[in-house]
Every structure is written in structure tokens, then in C-alpha cells.
Design a protein around this motif. Structure first.
Motif, short mmCIF file in Angstrom:
data_model
loop_
_atom_site.label_atom_id
_atom_site.label_comp_id
_atom_site.label_asym_id
_atom_site.label_seq_id
_atom_site.Cartn_x
_atom_site.Cartn_y
_atom_site.Cartn_z
N PRO A 101 44.52 60.57 35.94
CA PRO A 101 43.28 60.31 35.20
C PRO A 101 42.05 60.61 36.06
CG PRO A 101 44.34 58.25 35.83
CD PRO A 101 45.30 59.36 36.16
N GLU A 102 41.03 61.13 35.40
CA GLU A 102 39.81 61.50 36.10
C GLU A 102 39.01 60.28 36.53
OE1 GLU A 102 35.72 64.11 35.26
OE2 GLU A 102 37.29 64.04 33.73
N VAL A 103 38.45 60.33 37.74
CA VAL A 103 37.54 59.28 38.22
C VAL A 103 36.12 59.73 37.92
CG1 VAL A 103 36.63 58.14 40.28
CG2 VAL A 103 39.10 58.56 40.07
N TYR A 104 35.38 58.87 37.19
CA TYR A 104 33.99 59.21 36.85
C TYR A 104 33.01 58.68 37.88
CZ TYR A 104 36.19 59.69 32.22
OH TYR A 104 37.02 60.03 31.18
N LYS A 149 37.94 49.41 36.76
CA LYS A 149 38.93 48.66 37.53
C LYS A 149 38.25 48.12 38.78
CE LYS A 149 43.53 49.23 39.54
NZ LYS A 149 44.72 50.09 39.66
N GLN A 150 38.43 46.84 39.02
CA GLN A 150 37.82 46.25 40.21
C GLN A 150 38.88 45.51 41.04
OE1 GLN A 150 35.12 42.84 39.86
NE2 GLN A 150 33.78 43.79 41.39
N ALA A 151 38.92 45.82 42.32
CA ALA A 151 39.82 45.10 43.22
C ALA A 151 39.18 43.79 43.64
CB ALA A 151 40.12 45.95 44.44
N LEU A 152 39.97 42.77 43.73
CA LEU A 152 39.50 41.46 44.18
C LEU A 152 40.06 41.20 45.57
CD1 LEU A 152 40.21 39.64 40.81
CD2 LEU A 152 37.98 40.36 41.70
N PRO A 153 39.40 40.31 46.31
CA PRO A 153 39.85 40.13 47.70
C PRO A 153 41.10 39.26 47.84
CG PRO A 153 37.86 38.86 47.30
CD PRO A 153 38.15 39.60 46.03
N TYR A 154 41.92 39.24 46.81
CA TYR A 154 43.21 38.52 46.90
C TYR A 154 44.13 39.12 45.85
CZ TYR A 154 40.62 36.08 43.24
OH TYR A 154 39.86 35.79 42.14
N ILE A 155 45.38 38.72 45.86
CA ILE A 155 46.33 39.22 44.88
C ILE A 155 46.21 38.37 43.61
CG2 ILE A 155 48.78 39.57 44.37
CD1 ILE A 155 49.22 40.28 47.22
N ARG A 156 45.75 38.98 42.56
CA ARG A 156 45.33 38.24 41.38
C ARG A 156 46.42 37.34 40.83
NH1 ARG A 156 43.62 40.68 35.56
NH2 ARG A 156 42.74 38.75 34.74
N CYS A 157 47.66 37.83 40.77
CA CYS A 157 48.71 37.07 40.10
C CYS A 157 49.13 35.85 40.91
CB CYS A 157 49.91 37.95 39.81
SG CYS A 157 50.74 38.55 41.29
N GLY A 161 35.31 53.61 37.99
CA GLY A 161 35.15 53.93 36.56
C GLY A 161 35.96 55.19 36.29
N MET A 162 36.87 55.12 35.36
CA MET A 162 37.79 56.25 35.21
C MET A 162 38.17 56.47 33.74
SD MET A 162 41.05 54.31 36.92
CE MET A 162 42.30 55.52 36.45
N ARG A 163 38.91 57.53 33.52
CA ARG A 163 39.37 57.87 32.18
C ARG A 163 40.15 56.71 31.56
NH1 ARG A 163 44.18 62.20 30.61
NH2 ARG A 163 44.57 61.26 28.58
N TYR A 164 39.86 56.44 30.32
CA TYR A 164 40.67 55.51 29.54
C TYR A 164 41.86 56.30 29.00
CZ TYR A 164 42.09 52.79 25.43
OH TYR A 164 42.81 52.11 24.48
N ILE A 165 43.04 55.89 29.37
CA ILE A 165 44.24 56.59 28.90
C ILE A 165 44.61 55.98 27.55
CG2 ILE A 165 46.62 57.23 29.45
CD1 ILE A 165 45.86 56.89 32.41
N GLU A 166 44.24 56.71 26.52
CA GLU A 166 44.18 56.17 25.17
C GLU A 166 45.58 56.02 24.52
OE1 GLU A 166 43.51 59.20 26.21
OE2 GLU A 166 44.86 60.41 24.98
#
Lengths: 419, 419
Positions: B100-103, B61-69, B113-118
Motif C-alpha cells: 500500500p502507498e504511503v501518503y 496508523k499510529q504507533a504507541l510507546p507500548y504494546i497495545r494489547c 497516512g496510507m492507502r485504505y485497502i478497501e
């Protein structure tokens, strides 16, 4: 010198320091070979030097890494000097008439160079014990509180500025912890630090420790103290932190400053005036000699809140279209609603003020640090009688504060209890 | 790459990144030449990639410097990734079963980078729209809320730890400001971002903007949101921030995390369940087909609060002699008083929960961001009817919340309004 650049001052060191610190040297007339230096730190925590030179005097205040009156056995961060200087500068900018100017701050040395508050200024508490009237006191203190509290709250500030300031003052946690302990905890439990006028108040002190409703209410106040960042407080605004003449009022010693509930400052001042009131019978030269003076104290309590209310809401009106983010004009722009929100805000603040004021009174009677108002009453039985009235009033005020809606009701309750 | 080390991800960049990041490569089985990569960021703010390798999958997951939508026209600090990772780690430590775990976290790249909630995990909101029952939901969410809120409050923490954590999360001010705007401000004024099911709800939206008592109450809630640092909140705990199967409940997306009033989290969850309830008639395949499902939602609301109450107070009991500084054992050590303080604390929290829950409902009907529960009701008249019931209930709840003392009274009020 310690590796962090800190060195406790001596007179010799102080002179050397002044010689290499132009803003301070200038205040003294730059002739530093004939300085008069007097250590006057009668407070509990710090070194305080008055330095006089040919063209003026200054105060040098240095925090030590422990509580001075107890000694190195009670360590206390010297970083408090940084927060004290910050509050002096911030509050001074907002209310220069009632806050002494800071000339110089040295974070490593925990040293503040500031205005010397010259005679005939005395500590307000001493004036109140002596029976001196200060006709401008309510006007000045209400001005100080209205301006410092309003301008550091979300009524004036943006959320961004507010949160950044809150974060900074979270650093003053050691001083906050000390307040938590001595105001909200120790008086309500058995503690080695507690004392009271024994044996007269033994049962009263025990009653405080056993009063479930009182302790329930104190928990609510403590939670507000710990969790609510409403404005930048002085943090210790009792009558010993104020210097006065009939014309001038100067607020000093804000080292306990942090973002907390406004009522904590207003309550500290009003609570200490109520303590002063109940101590008067112990200072009365003869029966009834302080009758008129007691009326003046009550009038000062009344005027302080009412003037604070007027000035604070006037600042709110003045800045209602400003940058403050609590009540956006686009939402709160109708006169009826403006009245409603102000009433609610000021009502809540009034109840906080009474609650914190009462808590500050209680701790001065059964906690660690007492006030000279009572301590200077030599005869223990007499002192205990005064203290008991104050304590009983404080307990009522703390428990019943929500039933009071105007300050004159509080004043009437004081008179009733004292009749 | 920007000078601050930030670079928006592409699939190519992502693979390069994974190759030089051992903790993530290991999760994927270290064979990074046959990765499957899918961008699934259907949220409003971020890039979200699911990356699958021979021995497992992860989420990046990556945050961008603006609100994506909305796009680059609405800038939003990418530092939010730091606070999201911090909350995930903190809450994850307290409640690993439901976080979820953060790797891996990379502050410069704003990358978690974190757990994929399957699968078959789906977003709870989608399950509620589909009429799926989750028998463990109340149990799991009450567990998550009780543990994360209790252990980050002064019931468990020392003042020192608390103030230091509060200071850190003051940095997440931009996200707090966004909440202030969309929850506590925009719905109560004319704003270009507001929308509602027009023309049906035009008068309802106007009534919200003209309701002085509602706005007075909202101001009180906003003040708590801005000033009260009670616990480390998720900050956006609606049914779109929760992934579920019948056996598993995972709370995601805490980028709005900060120290605030606990009721804001609990209210967000319960308020969104109430929205789900009122949307059911719009999803009912035929008259009455969702009758039992609606009962299940009400039961889940009831169970959530009651289980939360039980678990939270059990943690309190368990740690009553611990390091928490709110209620020192030496003061609050008698059973009667312990009961009193707990009752008061939980009562206040209940009222906060109802108030914040109601505010979260209102903003989803007349504010900028709506919920799929209603949005997916195609027929506008039908949708408006559902939304109006929810809105009216929320207004009542917000204004009358202090008259409710148990959650079953709230559930009864919902049933009455829906009858």
C-alpha cells in the motif's frame, strides 16, 4: 587547513600540535623544544611519526585521504583513523596486554597519539623471515583473539549493544570494500593490480581464475564477510600487523576493523603463518637448515588454534549466565546441550578460519599485495616453487575445509604436501 | 503534548491533524467536516483509524510507546513507525502492486497516512480459515518476496549502499529483540508468556523444551537472524500481514523490518500456510469437506516456492552485469559456474526457509502469540489434535531440513504425516 579541520602533518606542524595537546605533551616530559622526530611509515597507507622527548616516546599516526603507497590517485577515506582508534580502544580495553594504549585521538586531524612500541619489538613477519622463535606467540595471540572476539560477540553482548556497535562500524565501508576487492575478487579475475612470480606461476594464476569450485567457495566466504556481523574484528590480522619480542606481542593497525565473521581474523593469522612456513625453504641458508624452525611454525599454528579453542570456550563457560543473548541459560542449561552447542559453534568457526585463511594465502600469491616472506626470496624460480606449494595447499584447504576437524589434521596435510 | 512532539491520537485530534496536513486532506476531498472515522486496530500494537471523506478513504496508523494489547506495562519504542514507513516506502518502490502507498509520514507523531485497502479485501488468515481460494496468491506473494528481497540484497546493491541501509535498520533493535524472544527463545524454555492447548499438549510443550537437537538447530537460526544482513525483510510476513481479494494481494505491517536472512520472510509465509493446512480438519463442516481446499493450500505452498525460485533467479539473470557486488561478472561469467552459484545460493535459501518456517510454526503452538487458524477451533481436543500434527511436522522440518531439496518433497512429507 582544509575546511574540515584536516591538515597533513609536517614535522613543524607536529611540534606545534604536541605543544597544545597536554595528554601527548605530558607523555614526552613537557619539554618540547628538543624532540627527536622520525617518520617511519613504511606501511602502505599512513604517516607514522615516532616522537621522543626527555621522559618518553610516543607514536603519532595520521591517516591521509588516499593510499600513501599508491598516491592521491587511489583515494581512501581518512575516516579510517576514527575506526582504527575505536578498535584500538575497544580491543585495548578487552586485552590491554596485547594492544598498544591510545593516549589521544583527534577525529578532524585523523590523528592517533599512542604508545611507542619500543625496541627490541620488531614486526613479526620480519622475525619469521629471520627464523626467530617466539615461544609465547601462540599463547599471546590466542589470548588476544579469544578475548576480543568473544567479548564483542552475542555470546557476551546483548542484542541492543551489538546492533548499535554494528551500525557504527558499517561506517568503515570503504575499508571493507578494499578487502572485498583484494581478497575475494581480484585474485579470481583478470585485474591490472594482480601480479605473481612470472613466468613460473602464469599457469597457476590462470588456474585460480578458471577454478569453478574454488570460486564457488570464495563466494560463500565473501558473503559471510559482507553479511555476517559476528564480532568486532581487527580486519587485517596478518603477521605484519603484529610486533613482537620473545616476551611481548602487540597487535597494531586495526584500521580495517568492522563487525564480521570471527574466522576472518583467526584465518588471517594462521594463513600468514602457513605462508611463513612455505617460504622457509627460500630463506634456508643451506639445505635443511630451517627444518627445526619449520617445525616450530607448525607447532605455533597448532597451539594457536588449540589455545584459542580452550580460552574462547573458557570465556563462554565463565559468562554462560551473563548478559550474552545468543544462548540463554534458561534454554541451554543442561551440560550435554552445552557441549553440543559449543562443539557446533567451534566446528563452524574452525571451518570459517580455514576458509578465510586459505583465501588470505591465495591473494598474497596471485593478488595485488604480496608478503615479504616470499618477496625477499631473491631467486625467482626458488620463490615460485615456495609460492606454488603454498598456493596448492591453500586451494585444497579452501575447497576441502569441511573435511578437517582438528588443527593437527591441517598440520599433517601441510607436512604431507611439503614432504 | 509530550516534549518530543508526540501525542496519542483521539478522533478530535485526528481531525485537527488532517486539516493541517494537505497531502492527507487532499486524499479525502478537502472537505473535512463530515468525515467518518473508525478505529479498527485489532492488531496487537497500534492505533489504526479508517478515515472516509467525500472523495476517498485513508488509513491513519499510529504507533504507541507500548504494546497495545498488553498495555503500558510492556513498553515498545514508538520509533517502530519510522521503520515501518521506511519499509513500506522501500518495498513499495520495488513492488507497488502489492504494497500500500504511503501518503504521509510524521516521525514525531509516529503517524503513517496510507492507502485504505478497501473491501472486499480481508486478512488472508481469515480467508484461509473460511476456506477461500486465492488463485493468484502464490503468484503475487512470490513476486513481492522475489522483488523486495533481491533488490535489497548484495545481488543488486553495492556494498556501500548495503552497509548504509543495514546501519539504519540496526535502529529497529527493539522489534528485533521482541522477535528473538517470542520466536527463538520463549518456546524453548519455561516462560510466563507461553501457552498451549492444555492439558492435551502439556507433554508436547515439555518435549520441545527438552529436545536438545531442536534447540541446537534453533540456535543456528537465531544466530542467522541476529547476525546475517542479507536483505531488507518485512520481518513479520505471516498470513495476518496480508490482505487479499481473489485479484489483489497487499502486504501490510512491516514494522519488524530489518536487514536479516531472506529465509525468515519466505519461511514465515510458508510456515503459516502449513499451519493453515493443519488447522483445516478443525474447520471442516463434515469429515472430508475441506479435502480439496487442503490440496489447494498445498499447491499454493508448492507454487509459492517454485515461482519465487523462478522469479528470483530471473532477476539475478537480468541484473547479472549490474551494480550488485556479490558475484562480479568478471569472476562469475561462465554459464556452468553461474548455474553452480545459483544452485548453491537457492539451496541454502531453501534450507533457511524451511528452518525459519518451522520455527515460526512451533512458536505459534507453544509460545505467547497463537494464530486464529487454531484458536478458532472451539473444541480443545480437536484443536490439540490439529496443533500436534503441525508441531510434529515443524519439529521434523527444523531438524531434517537439510535433507529436503525440492518443495514437492516438503509437500509429500506433509501429506504423509496427515495420512
Amino acid at each position: 587547513m582544509a575546511s574540515d579541520g584536516f591538515q597533513p602533518l609536517t614535522e613543524k606542524l607536529l611540534v606545534e600540535y604536541l605543544k597544545v595537546t597536554p595528554p601527548l605533551a605530558a607523555k614526552l616530559g613537557n619539554d618540547l623544544d628538543k624532540l627527536q622526530i622520525k617518520e617511519v611509515g613504511d606501511g602502505n597507507l599512513n604517516f607514522v611519526y615516532i616522537v621522543s622527548g626527555p621522559s618518553g616516546s610516543i607514536v603519532i599516526k595520521q591517516a591521509l585521504p588516499y593510499i600513501r603507497c599508491i598516491g592521491e590517485s587511489w583515494p581512501m577515506t581518512k575516516e579510517r583513523a576514527y575506526f582504527e582508534a575505536s578498535v584500538l580502544q575497544e580491543h585495548g580495553g578487552l586485552c590491554p596486554n596485547h594492544v598498544p594504549e591510545v593516549y589521544h585521538f583527534d577525529r578532524k586531524m585523523c590523528l592517533i597519539g599512542m604508545r611507542y612500541i619500543e625496541p627490541p619489538h620488531i614486526i613479526l613477519r620480519k622475525g619469521l623471515i629471520a627464523g626467530m622463535e617466539y615461544p609465547l606467540l601462540a599463547d599471546h595471540l590466542s589470548e588476544y583473539m579469544a578475548r576480543t572476539l568473544f567479548y564483542t560477540s552475542l555470546l557476551y553482548r546483548t542484542t541492543t549493544d551489538h546492533k548499535s556497535a554494528v551500525a557504527k562500524f558499517c561506517g568503515n565501508v570503504e575499508l571493507c570494500r578494499l578487502t572485498e576487492q583484494v581478497v575475494f575478487s581480484d585474485p579470481y579475475k583478470v585485474s591490472e593490480y594482480n601480479r605473481w612470480t612470472t613466468p613460473y606461476l602464469d599457469a597457476d594464476a590462470e588456474a585460480v581464475r578458471e577454478d569453478n569450485i574454488l570460486k564457488l567457495e570464495v563466494a560463500e566466504l565473501k558473503s559471510k564477510f559482507c553479511e555476517r556481523s559476528q564480532a568486532l574484528l581487527h580486519g587485517d590480522l596478518h603477521t605484519g600487523s603484529i610486533m613482537v619480542t620473545p616476551d611481548s606481542t602487540q597487535v597494531i593497525d586495526p584500521e580495517f576493523g568492522f563487525y564480521g565473521p570471527m574466522g576472518f581474523d583467526i584465518g588471517a593469522f594462521i594463513g600468514n603463518l602457513i605462508l611463513a612456513y612455505f617460504s622457509q625453504d627460500g630463506h634456508s641458508e643451506k639445505e635443511g637448515a630451517r627444518r627445526l624452525y619449520k617445525k616450530w611454525i607448525l607447532k605455533t599454528i597448532l597451539d594457536t588454534w588449540n589455545l584459542f579453542h580452550t580460552k574462547f570456550t573458557a570465556l563462554w563457560d565463565k559468562h554462560k549466565d551473563g548478559s550474552g543473548e545468543a544462548y540463554l541459560p534458561a534454554i541451554y542449561n543442561n551440560p550435554e546441550l552445552q557441549l553440543l552447542v559449543k562443539q557446533k559453534y567451534m566446528d563452524d568457526l574452525f571451518h570459517d578460519t580455514l576458509g578465510f585463511g586459505a583465501a588470505k594465502m591465495i591473494r598474497r600469491i596471485v593478488g595485488v599485495a604480496h608478503v615479504e616472506d616470499f618477496e625477499s626470496i631473491k631467486e625467482a624460480a626458488k620463490r615460485a616453487e615456495c609460492e606454488r606449494k603454498a598456493l596448492n595447499f591453500a586451494k585444497t584447504l579452501l575447497k576441502e575445509r569441511r573435511n578437517f576437524h582438528k588443527i593437527n589434521e591441517v598440520v599433517s596435510a601441510i607436512e604431507d604436501l611439503d614432504a
